[in-house]
Design a protein around this motif. Structure first.
Motif, mmCIF file in Angstrom:
data_model
loop_
_atom_site.group_PDB
_atom_site.id
_atom_site.type_symbol
_atom_site.label_atom_id
_atom_site.label_comp_id
_atom_site.label_asym_id
_atom_site.label_seq_id
_atom_site.Cartn_x
_atom_site.Cartn_y
_atom_site.Cartn_z
ATOM 1 N N GLU A 46 1.854 6.142 -7.068
ATOM 2 C CA GLU A 46 0.767 6.983 -7.574
ATOM 3 C C GLU A 46 1.083 8.459 -7.387
ATOM 4 O O GLU A 46 0.765 9.286 -8.249
ATOM 5 N N SER A 47 1.731 8.792 -6.273
ATOM 6 C CA SER A 47 2.123 10.179 -6.045
ATOM 7 C C SER A 47 3.147 10.628 -7.092
ATOM 8 O O SER A 47 3.043 11.724 -7.659
ATOM 9 N N ARG A 66 2.514 1.541 -3.326
ATOM 10 C CA ARG A 66 1.506 1.943 -4.305
ATOM 11 C C ARG A 66 1.212 3.438 -4.183
ATOM 12 O O ARG A 66 1.126 4.150 -5.183
ATOM 13 N N GLN A 67 1.060 3.919 -2.948
ATOM 14 C CA GLN A 67 0.796 5.339 -2.739
ATOM 15 C C GLN A 67 1.960 6.184 -3.246
ATOM 16 O O GLN A 67 1.762 7.226 -3.874
ATOM 17 N N HIS A 68 3.172 5.729 -2.976
ATOM 18 C CA HIS A 68 4.353 6.455 -3.438
ATOM 19 C C HIS A 68 4.394 6.487 -4.974
ATOM 20 O O HIS A 68 4.673 7.529 -5.580
ATOM 21 N N SER A 98 0.820 -1.194 0.000
ATOM 22 C CA SER A 98 0.000 0.000 0.000
ATOM 23 C C SER A 98 0.870 1.267 0.000
ATOM 24 O O SER A 98 0.601 2.207 -0.728
ATOM 25 N N LYS A 99 1.926 1.265 0.809
ATOM 26 C CA LYS A 99 2.815 2.424 0.855
ATOM 27 C C LYS A 99 3.544 2.587 -0.486
ATOM 28 O O LYS A 99 3.687 3.702 -0.993
#
Length: 74
Positions: A13-14, A9-11, A6-7
């Motif tokens: 996507e950011s 993925r968030q990174h 999740s982290k």
């Protein structure tokens, strides 16, 4: 493990979002520059036509033959 994913993925996507926004800003800047170039070319053409018309009127008024064509700059 799903938390790491999740982290990550968030990174990702950011980072992708930042890259996309930079791309859109670059495209907008290019469009702005293109519109400036088009406007400048249109104004140059209008001024050239006005100058040639004035030169023709002046030469007809003075009774001499029209001035020779100016050399175009490349």
């Amino acid at each position: 493990m799903s938390e790491n994913y999740s982290k990550l993925r968030q990174h990702a996507e950011s980072a992708f979002g930042k890259a996309q926004s930079q791309l859109f800003e670059r495209q907008r800047a290019i469009e702005d520059l293109n519109s400036i170039v088009i406007a400048r070319n249109e104004k140059t053409q209008r001024l050239r036509e006005a100058r040639l018309a004035k030169e023709l009127r002046d030469s007809l008024a003075s009774g001499t033959k029209p001035a020779s064509k100016r050399a175009r700059k490349s």
